[in-house]
Write a protein that holds these residues in place. Structure first.
Motif, mmCIF file in Angstrom:
data_model
loop_
_atom_site.group_PDB
_atom_site.id
_atom_site.type_symbol
_atom_site.label_atom_id
_atom_site.label_comp_id
_atom_site.label_asym_id
_atom_site.label_seq_id
_atom_site.Cartn_x
_atom_site.Cartn_y
_atom_site.Cartn_z
ATOM 1 N N ASP A 1 -0.314 2.041 -6.015
ATOM 2 C CA ASP A 1 0.465 2.214 -7.285
ATOM 3 C C ASP A 1 -0.278 1.004 -8.203
ATOM 4 O O ASP A 1 -0.303 -0.078 -8.009
ATOM 5 C CB ASP A 1 1.916 1.809 -7.197
ATOM 6 N N PRO A 2 -0.669 1.713 -9.422
ATOM 7 C CA PRO A 2 -1.441 0.852 -10.419
ATOM 8 C C PRO A 2 -0.726 -0.629 -10.764
ATOM 9 O O PRO A 2 -1.095 -1.291 -10.804
ATOM 10 C CB PRO A 2 -1.686 1.714 -11.454
ATOM 11 N N ALA A 3 0.580 -0.146 -11.029
ATOM 12 C CA ALA A 3 1.343 -1.422 -11.363
ATOM 13 C C ALA A 3 1.586 -2.624 -10.213
ATOM 14 O O ALA A 3 1.376 -3.843 -10.453
ATOM 15 C CB ALA A 3 2.736 -0.779 -11.705
ATOM 16 N N ILE A 4 1.598 -2.110 -9.008
ATOM 17 C CA ILE A 4 1.587 -3.079 -8.008
ATOM 18 C C ILE A 4 0.207 -3.715 -7.870
ATOM 19 O O ILE A 4 0.015 -4.945 -7.410
ATOM 20 C CB ILE A 4 2.095 -2.315 -6.735
ATOM 21 N N VAL B 1 0.710 -1.277 -0.026
ATOM 22 C CA VAL B 1 -0.054 0.062 0.052
ATOM 23 C C VAL B 1 0.936 1.434 0.004
ATOM 24 O O VAL B 1 0.574 2.267 -0.701
ATOM 25 C CB VAL B 1 -1.074 -0.077 1.292
ATOM 26 N N ASP B 2 2.026 1.147 0.809
ATOM 27 C CA ASP B 2 2.766 2.347 0.797
ATOM 28 C C ASP B 2 4.182 2.098 0.393
ATOM 29 O O ASP B 2 5.323 1.980 1.523
ATOM 30 C CB ASP B 2 2.731 3.127 2.266
ATOM 31 N N PRO B 3 4.716 1.802 -0.696
ATOM 32 C CA PRO B 3 6.156 0.887 -0.864
ATOM 33 C C PRO B 3 7.214 2.189 -0.645
ATOM 34 O O PRO B 3 8.247 1.587 -0.428
ATOM 35 C CB PRO B 3 5.942 0.651 -2.177
ATOM 36 N N TRP C 1 -10.991 9.533 -9.256
ATOM 37 C CA TRP C 1 -9.745 9.882 -9.052
ATOM 38 C C TRP C 1 -8.905 9.589 -10.348
ATOM 39 O O TRP C 1 -9.388 8.830 -11.412
ATOM 40 C CB TRP C 1 -8.894 9.291 -7.922
ATOM 41 N N PRO C 2 -7.756 10.203 -10.763
ATOM 42 C CA PRO C 2 -7.002 10.331 -11.781
ATOM 43 C C PRO C 2 -7.045 8.838 -12.375
ATOM 44 O O PRO C 2 -6.681 8.727 -13.759
ATOM 45 C CB PRO C 2 -5.829 10.962 -11.631
ATOM 46 N N LYS C 3 -6.393 7.722 -11.477
ATOM 47 C CA LYS C 3 -6.406 6.429 -12.404
ATOM 48 C C LYS C 3 -7.381 5.457 -11.870
ATOM 49 O O LYS C 3 -7.177 4.408 -11.847
ATOM 50 C CB LYS C 3 -4.839 5.959 -11.559
#
Length: 389
Positions: free
Chosen positions: A100-103, A46-48, A136-138
């Protein structure tokens, strides 16, 4: 610390290329992950980019890659413990807007290949929950990853929700592509041809018009009667053939071939009528090329056919294919016999090129064997090379 100890297990899973619990068992690897371990890994995911008490990166120099490795262990752990499974999905729901969308994608894809009971309904609930969240943006990117992971699990029950999402005027292209793939998968996985046609009609009737072109192939594979009626109407104007070519080339039945041959004949007539008019000739040749593309698309569909079905199709499409071209050199240049042989050679060559790109269906092998044994040495050699691929 404790998190690093857990991550060592994730590194080992990646090193051993373990994807399932069966893989782990076969490689004598014991998957160990407590609920607290899972929570620690999820905190990192969540918070890398979190900092430690000294202001340094808490999860090393490449926290994104490390987080993606953690997803491997979490996916396996979710199969072992329903509590961990529930924890993962609640975390994905709660933190989707900030992850992060990739994660996020790595984790949902890892969950998608798990053997968790009811995984599809869990993804549906997650997709619904994310859809309801404020924009939200993503957001579309996150939703696309969820639907992408559901890909081969979608069913006809998902069609209304997919269509509703496609009706959103603010929908971005990434999510639209993922949803289009889901609709295509629903059609592809349906084995009953009548049901497939019905689903195709449902999609055609409800799909926003702006996505019709994107889903031409899906509608064609479904053999949707309503889509067929629409595209045949469009094809009355040769200028619209190019805009319909994917539908016809993807059509899921050879029954469409006689109609496509009519279009080809119409284009050939226009080539003749064009005479010396270069502009008209260029236009007519473009129509002919489109018609030939649609026909070759049908022949080149990588699917099973009986020997009889294949023979009937090839006889329809390649009308000169049974001419003996071995005596080509002895024929008079410019003669009708030479012209027919030229057409035969071109058709055989085109058929070999098409068949060489297909799977080892019985009818494909039968025809390549036949072409390998052709009396013309050039055709025979091309057939042999295609068989050896």
């Amino acid at each position: 610390d404790a998190t690093n100890a857990i991550l060592k297990r994730a590194y080992e899973i990646n090193k051993l290329q373990i994807e399932t619990l069966e893989d782990a068992k076969a490689k004598n690897f014991t998957v160990v992950c407590s609920k607290q371990d899972a929570q620690d890994l999820l905190n990192m995911i969540v918070d890398p980019y979190a900092k430690d008490e000294y202001g340094r990166p808490a999860y090393g120099a490449n926290p994104k890659a490390t987080s993606q490795l953690a997803c491997l262990l979490l996916g396996l752990a979710s199969e072992l413990d329903p509590a961990i499974d529930a924890l993962i999905f609640s975390t994905l729901d709660k933190h989707a807007p900030t992850m992060d969308p990739a994660i996020f994608r790595t984790l949902v894809q890892r969950m998608a290949i798990s053997n968790n009971k009811g995984i599809n309904s869990k993804f549906r609930k997650l997709a619904d929950a994310v859809t309801q969240k404020p924009k939200w943006p993503k957001k579309s990117l996150i939703l696309s990853h969820i639907w992408e992971s559901m890909g081969l699990r979608v069913t006809e029950k998902d069609i209304p929700d997919i269509i509703n999402l496609l009706k959103d005027d603010t929908l971005d292209d990434t999510l639209a592509n993922a949803l289009a793939i889901c609709l295509n998968n629903i059609i592809t996985l349906e084995e009953d041809s009548a049901k497939k046609q019905e689903l195709g009609d449902t999609i055609f009737d409800t799909l926003p018009e702006k996505y019709r072109e994107r889903l031409q192939g899906t509608l064609g594979r479904a053999c949707s009667p309503k889509a067929l009626e629409f595209y045949k109407s469009e094809a009355e104007d040769p200028n619209k053939w190019h805009g319909s070519e994917v539908f016809f080339a993807s059509y899921g039945s050879d029954d469409i071939v006689p109609y496509l041959l009519e279009l080809k004949a119409k284009a050939e007539a226009m080539v003749e009528e064009a005479g010396e008019d270069k502009a008209e000739l260029r236009k007519a040749n473009a129509y002919l090329k489109t018609a030939e593309f649609m026909i070759s698309g049908i022949v080149g569909q990588n699917r099973a056919r009986s020997s009889e079905e294949a023979a009937e199709l090839i006889a329809l499409v390649y009308d000169k294919i049974n001419i003996d071209t071995s005596g080509y050199a002895d024929t008079e240049e410019g003669s009708e016999e030479r012209a027919d042989m030229d057409k035969c050679f071109a058709q055989k060559e085109r058929l070999i090129n098409t068949l060489s790109l297909m799977g080892d269906h019985e009818w494909v092998v039968e025809w390549l064997n036949k072409l390998r044994d052709d009396s013309d040495p050039d055709i025979s050699n091309k057939g042999r090379l295609a068989l050896e691929k």
